[in-house]
Write an enzyme that holds these catalytic residues in place. Structure first.
Site, PDB file in Angstrom:
ATOM      1  N   ASP A  62     -16.323 -36.103 -16.777  1.00 15.87           N
ATOM      2  CA  ASP A  62     -14.785 -36.594 -17.023  1.00 15.87           C
ATOM      3  C   ASP A  62     -14.146 -37.005 -15.634  1.00 15.87           C
ATOM      4  OD1 ASP A  62     -12.325 -36.864 -17.700  1.00 15.87           O
ATOM      5  OD2 ASP A  62     -12.049 -35.334 -19.330  1.00 15.87           O
ATOM      6  N   VAL A  63     -13.787 -38.493 -15.572  1.00 12.23           N
ATOM      7  CA  VAL A  63     -13.337 -38.919 -14.466  1.00 12.23           C
ATOM      8  C   VAL A  63     -12.054 -38.367 -13.910  1.00 12.23           C
ATOM      9  CG1 VAL A  63     -14.730 -41.093 -14.173  1.00 12.23           C
ATOM     10  CG2 VAL A  63     -12.533 -41.138 -15.362  1.00 12.23           C
ATOM     11  N   ASN A  89     -16.709 -47.293 -13.146  1.00 14.11           N
ATOM     12  CA  ASN A  89     -16.147 -48.431 -14.311  1.00 14.11           C
ATOM     13  C   ASN A  89     -15.351 -47.782 -15.523  1.00 14.11           C
ATOM     14  OD1 ASN A  89     -17.113 -50.776 -16.471  1.00 14.11           O
ATOM     15  ND2 ASN A  89     -17.936 -48.610 -17.427  1.00 14.11           N
ATOM     16  N   TYR A 155      -1.576 -49.491 -18.047  1.00 10.96           N
ATOM     17  CA  TYR A 155      -2.999 -50.009 -17.523  1.00 10.96           C
ATOM     18  C   TYR A 155      -2.607 -50.860 -16.455  1.00 10.96           C
ATOM     19  CZ  TYR A 155      -7.239 -52.691 -18.434  1.00 10.96           C
ATOM     20  OH  TYR A 155      -8.648 -53.052 -18.145  1.00 10.96           O
ATOM     21  N   LYS A 159      -4.287 -50.403 -12.835  1.00 14.00           N
ATOM     22  CA  LYS A 159      -5.489 -51.372 -12.371  1.00 14.00           C
ATOM     23  C   LYS A 159      -4.966 -51.913 -10.868  1.00 14.00           C
ATOM     24  CE  LYS A 159      -8.762 -50.902 -15.430  1.00 14.00           C
ATOM     25  NZ  LYS A 159      -9.953 -50.677 -15.131  1.00 14.00           N
TER      26      LYS A 159
HETATM   27  P1  NAP Z   1     -15.381 -49.375 -23.232  1.00 20.55           P
HETATM   28  O1  NAP Z   1     -16.569 -50.045 -24.141  1.00 20.55           O
HETATM   29  O2  NAP Z   1     -14.444 -48.814 -24.308  1.00 20.55           O
HETATM   30  O3  NAP Z   1     -16.250 -48.271 -22.263  1.00 20.55           O
HETATM   31  C1  NAP Z   1     -15.400 -47.397 -21.562  1.00 20.55           C
HETATM   32  C2  NAP Z   1     -16.400 -46.551 -20.928  1.00 20.55           C
HETATM   33  O4  NAP Z   1     -15.597 -45.765 -20.037  1.00 20.55           O
HETATM   34  C3  NAP Z   1     -17.077 -45.579 -22.032  1.00 20.55           C
HETATM   35  O5  NAP Z   1     -18.567 -45.442 -21.290  1.00 20.55           O
HETATM   36  C4  NAP Z   1     -16.435 -44.351 -21.896  1.00 20.55           C
HETATM   37  O6  NAP Z   1     -17.277 -43.370 -22.014  1.00 20.55           O
HETATM   38  C5  NAP Z   1     -15.794 -44.224 -20.320  1.00 20.55           C
HETATM   39  N1  NAP Z   1     -14.686 -43.252 -20.258  1.00 20.55           N
HETATM   40  C6  NAP Z   1     -13.418 -43.255 -20.892  1.00 20.55           C
HETATM   41  N2  NAP Z   1     -12.720 -42.267 -20.359  1.00 20.55           N
HETATM   42  C7  NAP Z   1     -13.701 -41.521 -19.540  1.00 20.55           C
HETATM   43  C8  NAP Z   1     -13.476 -40.350 -18.732  1.00 20.55           C
HETATM   44  N3  NAP Z   1     -12.364 -39.690 -18.795  1.00 20.55           N
HETATM   45  N4  NAP Z   1     -14.626 -39.777 -18.064  1.00 20.55           N
HETATM   46  C9  NAP Z   1     -15.744 -40.720 -18.232  1.00 20.55           C
HETATM   47  N5  NAP Z   1     -16.048 -41.663 -18.714  1.00 20.55           N
HETATM   48  C10 NAP Z   1     -14.946 -42.138 -19.535  1.00 20.55           C
HETATM   49  O7  NAP Z   1     -14.693 -50.352 -22.272  1.00 20.55           O
HETATM   50  P2  NAP Z   1     -15.309 -51.621 -21.350  1.00 20.55           P
HETATM   51  O8  NAP Z   1     -14.637 -52.838 -22.151  1.00 20.55           O
HETATM   52  O9  NAP Z   1     -16.590 -51.731 -21.208  1.00 20.55           O
HETATM   53  O10 NAP Z   1     -14.587 -51.283 -20.004  1.00 20.55           O
HETATM   54  C11 NAP Z   1     -15.134 -50.907 -18.878  1.00 20.55           C
HETATM   55  C12 NAP Z   1     -14.185 -51.245 -17.825  1.00 20.55           C
HETATM   56  O11 NAP Z   1     -13.811 -52.365 -17.785  1.00 20.55           O
HETATM   57  C13 NAP Z   1     -12.699 -50.488 -17.905  1.00 20.55           C
HETATM   58  O12 NAP Z   1     -12.276 -49.885 -16.501  1.00 20.55           O
HETATM   59  C14 NAP Z   1     -11.848 -51.486 -18.320  1.00 20.55           C
HETATM   60  O13 NAP Z   1     -10.596 -51.287 -18.025  1.00 20.55           O
HETATM   61  C15 NAP Z   1     -12.702 -52.694 -17.556  1.00 20.55           C
HETATM   62  N6  NAP Z   1     -11.985 -53.963 -18.377  1.00 20.55           N
HETATM   63  C16 NAP Z   1     -12.504 -54.282 -19.414  1.00 20.55           C
HETATM   64  C17 NAP Z   1     -12.270 -55.584 -19.862  1.00 20.55           C
HETATM   65  C18 NAP Z   1     -12.726 -55.927 -21.423  1.00 20.55           C
HETATM   66  O14 NAP Z   1     -12.280 -56.960 -21.717  1.00 20.55           O
HETATM   67  N7  NAP Z   1     -13.761 -55.338 -21.970  1.00 20.55           N
HETATM   68  C19 NAP Z   1     -11.557 -56.502 -19.183  1.00 20.55           C
HETATM   69  C20 NAP Z   1     -11.013 -55.999 -17.933  1.00 20.55           C
HETATM   70  C21 NAP Z   1     -11.396 -54.802 -17.503  1.00 20.55           C
HETATM   71  P3  NAP Z   1     -17.065 -41.937 -23.098  1.00 20.55           P
HETATM   72  O15 NAP Z   1     -16.259 -42.222 -24.199  1.00 20.55           O
HETATM   73  O16 NAP Z   1     -18.545 -41.869 -23.291  1.00 20.55           O
HETATM   74  O17 NAP Z   1     -16.613 -40.819 -22.066  1.00 20.55           O
END
Ligand code: NAP
Length: 254
Positions: A62-63, A89, A155, A159
């Site tokens: 848990d980050v 990430n 958010y 960020k």
């Molecule tokens: P996602 O599919 O929702 O995955 C998020 C990941 O973060 C999951 O593996 C989740 O794992 C983990 N997580 C969340 N809270 C956590 C916690 N407290 N401790 C440990 N792990 C945690 O999201 P994604 O789209 O792949 O996004 C990944 C990163 O890219 C994020 O930082 C997001 O803001 C950034 N981003 C995404 C987009 C996009 O369009 N997809 C655009 C810009 C930036 P568990 O639930 O298993 O803990």
């Protein structure tokens, strides 16, 4: 194999972008720790990596808890002897009118998207300094840390903070041979984002229309930059925020 013999941790590796980076890093020869709160998902991905001939370890994380981040670094070093690449990430998104945003929700976003990144950088750097060889930190931030999107106060603020941390820590730790860079993605079609698109809650047509390359991103679009920033080929890059958004942030017309 651009990451042969490197040891990497990827936070939030259970889904989406983090899962993609963990698998790709393993394909490039790195031993990878996959960490998040969903052990079942992580274990399945780690097994998939091992079945393909790679090395992978699944660990709970848990980050928001600094001691949990410390434990992941410690157990990675116990398993693989060192740490070369830390990918911060893990993140959550949140959209809500700011005037009604509850303090608990504000805090949850900051704890995950900003403090979580700091704890990851801090724990990784301690190990990288102790082992004497330095290393690379790659923070996954967002274009929404560079430009504003209404209803995303927590958010965007988190960020933007993570982008600034990237620059600050790059300057502070350069003399310790630690490089700190960020990837700032635009919209990326993860399962979560596809679900939101399918429910009609994301105006994907409008986003694509104002994107010079005319489409939103795929997880695979981030992999080249993620490998580059984790590898020795980006030796002279530090403090960079690399947008991967098909030109969306660059665009300022109509
Ligand atoms: P996602 O599919 O929702 O995955 C998020 C990941 O973060 C999951 O593996 C989740 O794992 C983990 N997580 C969340 N809270 C956590 C916690 N407290 N401790 C440990 N792990 C945690 O999201 P994604 O789209 O792949 O996004 C990944 C990163 O890219 C994020 O930082 C997001 O803001 C950034 N981003 C995404 C987009 C996009 O369009 N997809 C655009 C810009 C930036 P568990 O639930 O298993 O803990």
């Amino acid at each position: 194999m651009k990451l042969r013999d490197k040891v990497a941790i990827v936070t939030g590796a259970s889904k989406g972008i983090g899962k993609g980076i963990a698998i790709r890093y393993a394909e490039e020869g790195a031993a990878v720790t996959l960490a998040s709160r969903s052990m079942e998902l992580l274990t399945a991905i780690a097994r998939q990596i091992e079945d393909a001939g790679g090395r992978a370890l699944a660990l709970p994380l848990d980050v928001r808890q600094p001691e949990s981040v410390e434990a992941v670094v410690r157990k990675t070093v116990e398993a693989y002897g060192r740490l070369d690449i830390m990918v911060n990430n893990a993140g959550i998104s949140m959209a809500h009118p700011s005037e009604d945003l509850q303090p608990d929700d504000w805090q949850r976003a900051l704890d995950t998207d900003l403090s979580g990144v700091f704890y990851g950088c801090r724990s990784a750097a301690k190990q990288m300094i102790a082992q004497g060889t330095g290393g690379c930190i790659v923070n996954i931030t967002s274009v929404y840390g560079l430009v504003a999107a209404p209803m995303r106060a927590a958010y965007c603020a988190s960020k933007a903070g993570a982008n600034m941390l990237t620059k600050l820590l790059a300057c502070e730790w350069a003399s310790k041979k630690i490089r700190v860079n960020a990837i700032a993605p635009g919209y990326i079609r993860t399962e979560l984002v596809q679900g939101v698109i399918d429910k009609g809650m994301l105006p994907v047509g409008a986003i694509e229309k104002r994107t010079p390359q005319g489409r939103i991103g795929e997880v695979s679009d981030l992999m080249g930059v993620a490998v580059l920033l984790g590898s020795d080929e980006s030796e002279f890059m530090t403090g960079a925020i690399v947008t991967v958004d098909g030109g969306w942030t660059a665009y300022g017309y109509l």
